[in-house]
Write a protein that holds these residues in place. Sequence first.
Motif, PDB file in Angstrom:
ATOM      1  N   LEU A 114       0.856  -1.181   0.000  1.00 53.99           N
ATOM      2  CA  LEU A 114       0.000   0.000   0.000  1.00 53.99           C
ATOM      3  C   LEU A 114       0.893   1.233   0.000  1.00 53.99           C
ATOM      4  CD1 LEU A 114      -2.751   1.437   0.250  1.00 53.99           C
ATOM      5  CD2 LEU A 114      -2.572   1.163   2.730  1.00 53.99           C
ATOM      6  N   LEU A 115       0.665   2.142  -0.946  1.00 53.18           N
ATOM      7  CA  LEU A 115       1.527   3.319  -1.059  1.00 53.18           C
ATOM      8  C   LEU A 115       0.755   4.486  -1.646  1.00 53.18           C
ATOM      9  CD1 LEU A 115       2.389   3.477  -4.357  1.00 53.18           C
ATOM     10  CD2 LEU A 115       3.614   1.423  -3.687  1.00 53.18           C
ATOM     11  N   LEU A 116       1.370   5.658  -1.526  1.00 49.46           N
ATOM     12  CA  LEU A 116       0.851   6.875  -2.150  1.00 49.46           C
ATOM     13  C   LEU A 116       1.691   7.195  -3.374  1.00 49.46           C
ATOM     14  CD1 LEU A 116       0.125   9.258   0.872  1.00 49.46           C
ATOM     15  CD2 LEU A 116      -1.544   8.244  -0.672  1.00 49.46           C
ATOM     16  N   ASP A 117       1.016   7.392  -4.508  1.00 48.92           N
ATOM     17  CA  ASP A 117       1.713   7.701  -5.754  1.00 48.92           C
ATOM     18  C   ASP A 117       1.458   9.176  -6.079  1.00 48.92           C
ATOM     19  OD1 ASP A 117       2.864   7.867  -8.203  1.00 48.92           O
ATOM     20  OD2 ASP A 117       1.820   6.155  -9.084  1.00 48.92           O
ATOM     21  N   ALA A 118       2.483  10.024  -5.874  1.00 53.90           N
ATOM     22  CA  ALA A 118       2.331  11.458  -6.113  1.00 53.90           C
ATOM     23  C   ALA A 118       2.157  11.792  -7.587  1.00 53.90           C
ATOM     24  CB  ALA A 118       3.554  12.207  -5.549  1.00 53.90           C
ATOM     25  N   THR A 119       2.525  10.869  -8.475  1.00 58.67           N
ATOM     26  CA  THR A 119       2.381  11.133  -9.915  1.00 58.67           C
ATOM     27  C   THR A 119       0.945  10.944 -10.393  1.00 58.67           C
ATOM     28  OG1 THR A 119       2.914   8.828 -10.485  1.00 58.67           O
ATOM     29  CG2 THR A 119       4.758  10.383 -10.289  1.00 58.67           C
ATOM     30  N   ASP A 120       0.071  10.420  -9.528  1.00 58.82           N
ATOM     31  CA  ASP A 120      -1.334  10.201  -9.891  1.00 58.82           C
ATOM     32  C   ASP A 120      -2.209  10.999  -8.916  1.00 58.82           C
ATOM     33  OD1 ASP A 120      -3.740   9.365 -10.838  1.00 58.82           O
ATOM     34  OD2 ASP A 120      -3.450   7.232 -10.440  1.00 58.82           O
ATOM     35  N   PRO A 121      -2.388  12.320  -9.142  1.00 57.18           N
ATOM     36  CA  PRO A 121      -3.114  13.137  -8.160  1.00 57.18           C
ATOM     37  C   PRO A 121      -4.583  12.762  -8.022  1.00 57.18           C
ATOM     38  CG  PRO A 121      -2.698  14.397 -10.158  1.00 57.18           C
ATOM     39  CD  PRO A 121      -1.946  13.111 -10.302  1.00 57.18           C
ATOM     40  N   ASP A 122      -5.200  12.225  -9.078  1.00 59.85           N
ATOM     41  CA  ASP A 122      -6.620  11.864  -9.002  1.00 59.85           C
ATOM     42  C   ASP A 122      -6.843  10.575  -8.231  1.00 59.85           C
ATOM     43  OD1 ASP A 122      -7.307  14.095 -10.499  1.00 59.85           O
ATOM     44  OD2 ASP A 122      -7.093  13.022 -12.405  1.00 59.85           O
ATOM     45  N   ARG A 123      -5.911   9.627  -8.359  1.00 57.82           N
ATOM     46  CA  ARG A 123      -6.039   8.338  -7.663  1.00 57.82           C
ATOM     47  C   ARG A 123      -4.701   7.995  -7.017  1.00 57.82           C
ATOM     48  NH1 ARG A 123      -8.046   7.319 -12.950  1.00 57.82           N
ATOM     49  NH2 ARG A 123     -10.333   7.199 -13.059  1.00 57.82           N
ATOM     50  N   PRO A 124      -4.355   8.707  -5.949  1.00 52.93           N
ATOM     51  CA  PRO A 124      -3.014   8.480  -5.369  1.00 52.93           C
ATOM     52  C   PRO A 124      -2.905   7.235  -4.503  1.00 52.93           C
ATOM     53  CG  PRO A 124      -4.167  10.178  -4.144  1.00 52.93           C
ATOM     54  CD  PRO A 124      -5.073   9.805  -5.278  1.00 52.93           C
ATOM     55  N   ALA A 125      -4.020   6.667  -4.056  1.00 54.60           N
ATOM     56  CA  ALA A 125      -3.967   5.481  -3.196  1.00 54.60           C
ATOM     57  C   ALA A 125      -3.796   4.238  -4.067  1.00 54.60           C
ATOM     58  CB  ALA A 125      -5.242   5.382  -2.361  1.00 54.60           C
ATOM     59  N   HIS A 126      -2.614   3.617  -4.007  1.00 51.99           N
ATOM     60  CA  HIS A 126      -2.296   2.467  -4.856  1.00 51.99           C
ATOM     61  C   HIS A 126      -2.070   1.224  -3.993  1.00 51.99           C
ATOM     62  CE1 HIS A 126      -1.274   4.354  -8.944  1.00 51.99           C
ATOM     63  NE2 HIS A 126      -1.880   5.280  -8.206  1.00 51.99           N
ATOM     64  N   VAL A 127      -2.690   0.115  -4.441  1.00 51.35           N
ATOM     65  CA  VAL A 127      -2.499  -1.190  -3.796  1.00 51.35           C
ATOM     66  C   VAL A 127      -1.933  -2.139  -4.854  1.00 51.35           C
ATOM     67  CG1 VAL A 127      -3.593  -3.109  -2.598  1.00 51.35           C
ATOM     68  CG2 VAL A 127      -4.414  -0.777  -2.208  1.00 51.35           C
ATOM     69  N   ARG A 128      -0.785  -2.718  -4.565  1.00 50.83           N
ATOM     70  CA  ARG A 128      -0.137  -3.639  -5.506  1.00 50.83           C
ATOM     71  C   ARG A 128      -0.134  -5.045  -4.921  1.00 50.83           C
ATOM     72  NH1 ARG A 128       5.185   0.107  -6.864  1.00 50.83           N
ATOM     73  NH2 ARG A 128       4.089   1.694  -8.121  1.00 50.83           N
ATOM     74  N   ILE A 129      -0.503  -6.002  -5.776  1.00 52.28           N
ATOM     75  CA  ILE A 129      -0.461  -7.422  -5.405  1.00 52.28           C
ATOM     76  C   ILE A 129       0.516  -8.099  -6.358  1.00 52.28           C
ATOM     77  CG2 ILE A 129      -1.784  -9.517  -5.022  1.00 52.28           C
ATOM     78  CD1 ILE A 129      -2.609  -7.240  -3.198  1.00 52.28           C
ATOM     79  N   ASP A 130       1.660  -8.565  -5.830  1.00 49.42           N
ATOM     80  CA  ASP A 130       2.714  -9.186  -6.641  1.00 49.42           C
ATOM     81  C   ASP A 130       2.792 -10.681  -6.317  1.00 49.42           C
ATOM     82  OD1 ASP A 130       3.234  -6.657  -7.564  1.00 49.42           O
ATOM     83  OD2 ASP A 130       4.920  -6.315  -6.191  1.00 49.42           O
ATOM     84  N   ASP A 131       3.056 -11.463  -7.354  1.00 47.65           N
ATOM     85  CA  ASP A 131       3.299 -12.892  -7.159  1.00 47.65           C
ATOM     86  C   ASP A 131       4.579 -13.284  -7.873  1.00 47.65           C
ATOM     87  OD1 ASP A 131       2.789 -13.717  -9.926  1.00 47.65           O
ATOM     88  OD2 ASP A 131       0.661 -13.372  -9.508  1.00 47.65           O
ATOM     89  N   ASP A 132       5.017 -14.523  -7.645  1.00 44.98           N
ATOM     90  CA  ASP A 132       6.240 -15.042  -8.273  1.00 44.98           C
ATOM     91  C   ASP A 132       5.897 -16.114  -9.295  1.00 44.98           C
ATOM     92  OD1 ASP A 132       7.807 -13.393  -6.661  1.00 44.98           O
ATOM     93  OD2 ASP A 132       7.875 -14.879  -5.044  1.00 44.98           O
ATOM     94  N   GLY A 133       4.712 -15.985  -9.930  1.00 41.96           N
ATOM     95  CA  GLY A 133       4.273 -16.986 -10.889  1.00 41.96           C
ATOM     96  C   GLY A 133       4.863 -16.781 -12.279  1.00 41.96           C
ATOM     97  N   PRO A 134       4.271 -17.460 -13.255  1.00 39.75           N
ATOM     98  CA  PRO A 134       4.823 -17.398 -14.614  1.00 39.75           C
ATOM     99  C   PRO A 134       4.505 -16.098 -15.336  1.00 39.75           C
ATOM    100  CG  PRO A 134       2.845 -18.741 -14.575  1.00 39.75           C
ATOM    101  CD  PRO A 134       3.146 -18.390 -13.147  1.00 39.75           C
ATOM    102  N   GLY A 135       3.713 -15.222 -14.738  1.00 35.91           N
ATOM    103  CA  GLY A 135       3.365 -13.987 -15.414  1.00 35.91           C
ATOM    104  C   GLY A 135       2.165 -14.147 -16.333  1.00 35.91           C
ATOM    105  N   ILE A 136       1.867 -13.104 -17.077  1.00 36.71           N
ATOM    106  CA  ILE A 136       0.689 -13.057 -17.963  1.00 36.71           C
ATOM    107  C   ILE A 136       1.189 -12.838 -19.383  1.00 36.71           C
ATOM    108  CG2 ILE A 136      -1.510 -11.897 -18.419  1.00 36.71           C
ATOM    109  CD1 ILE A 136      -1.422 -10.845 -15.543  1.00 36.71           C
ATOM    110  N   PRO A 137       0.679 -13.591 -20.346  1.00 37.38           N
ATOM    111  CA  PRO A 137       1.064 -13.319 -21.739  1.00 37.38           C
ATOM    112  C   PRO A 137       0.760 -11.867 -22.089  1.00 37.38           C
ATOM    113  CG  PRO A 137      -0.106 -15.390 -21.592  1.00 37.38           C
ATOM    114  CD  PRO A 137      -0.205 -14.758 -20.248  1.00 37.38           C
TER     115      PRO A 137
END
Length: 546
Positions: free
Chosen positions: A450-473
């Motif tokens: 969970l972080l604040l992204d100052a480069t996105d003033p309209d939607r600064p609240a960012h939630v990232r979900i990362d995994d170690d899987g094979p990725g997405i084509p």
Amino acid sequence: MALDTAIAKADPLPPGDDEPRRPSLKRFGGSRLGGLILALNLLSLLILFVGALALNEWRRGLIEARQETLIAQAELLANVLADKEYTVGEPNPQFNVEKAPLLLRDNFIPAGQRARLFDLDGLLVADSYAVTEIIPGQALPPARPAGTPPIQVEPGLASRNEAAVERARSALAAEVEAALDGEAQAGLRRSESGDRVVSVSIPVRHVQQVLGVLTLEAGDVDETLAAQRRALMPFALVALFVNLLGSLLMHLFVARPVMRLSAAADEVRLQRARAISLPDLEGRRDEIGDLARSLETMTETLSDRMDAIERFAADVSHEIKNPLTSIRSALETLPLVRTEAQREKLTALLQQDVRRLDRLITDISNASRLDAELARDRPRTIDLTTLLTEIVGVYEAGRKPGEPRIAFEPPAGDHILVLGRDGPLGQVFRNLIDNARSFSPPGGLVRATLLLDATDPDRPAHVRIDDDGPGIPPENLETVFQRFYTSRPKGTAFGANSGLGLSIARQIVEAHGGAIRAENRTDEQGAVVGARFEVALPPAGLGRRG
């Protein structure tokens, strides 16, 4: 999917036009049309008011000028009448009843005027109508043919006329009596004929003694008032024109557009169209334009929702048919199986398809109820830090051996607040975490940040979900959010995923004014090391918890 009826699309609204408009301070009560209507009505009233004031002043000026003229004439005649030539008797002079009337006859009395001379007792001495050839009155009507019935005289007319004559004589007597006290009198009154006259009464003095009263009357008051009314007509006509113009403008700019909007709404109701589109009205910058744009946006939203429902129904039908077809085939094959091993295999397949069908129906039910739940639940301020901490804690508390761990990285110090619904937003993060766990290797790690992204003033609240899987084509970075899309990693049980989780997550996020996207994580060499789903939400504010 092709529509049965055509939808006329208007030009897209400018940015920000989909938000509710606030009344402008330049508008009367927030209404342009209200200001226009008020201005037109005030203008017409102002025209009549100014015209009435102007003509009232003009009328008063004419009457005062007429009185001044009569006073000047009366004073001149009074000075002559006070001469010894027109009086008799010493030391108490009186009017010479033989010569005084001759003065009124020999002096020019204009048409429409009447001069009368009264003695000290208020008795009539001379009347210009009696000593001149001018005969007051009106011309007789033309003769009627023989045998014509007599004209019916209104009952009581004669008595009313006599009463009017008596009132006129009383008013004249009062005026003469007041003038005998030595003060000149001037005013408006009714004559014996019922006409309004401008009347002045001047005391005739011989040195200081009052000999009588000279009264001059001008009977052209009605003509003056008629001229005044004729002068008022242009103002009345202009006011009438302004009112008619205002009514026409109301019809053109209010009534007709509302009728067109009503007809367009009836077209939508009767299903001859799927959306209202009136570009000429949508371009207006008043309330009618606001209404047209709102109706267009509303009907387009309803049309899009109907299209989405139709597509959803078609997708559901297609997805449900697959396990049903598999179940029907297995049931048809089951009587033909001879060995117990084959029977167990078919039974396992049936159980797998039933579980898949149950999962599909459950997810479809959740997706169909989502709009209603979002509409019922009122948004409130939510602390994302607390929400994600609780969700991750539940996963960690119920984690089994070999399952991926869930790690949460909160923001540094600040608790990020958003305006939304904690239930649907919690479902978004659970869906994303479940998706990341399904693609993570055994014993792997799923990271929630969970972080604040100052480069996105309209939607600064960012939630990232990362995994170690094979990725997405790369070609499926957008497709993964479509309904019933599944790309199962090896080893995942068939039917364990319905393909609705990410679609539901996007629907909820967009309902909160946010955005969701997918991307691949890469290492320094550019190799894909996992997938990332990032949710951006508008904030309700930032607060520091002690």
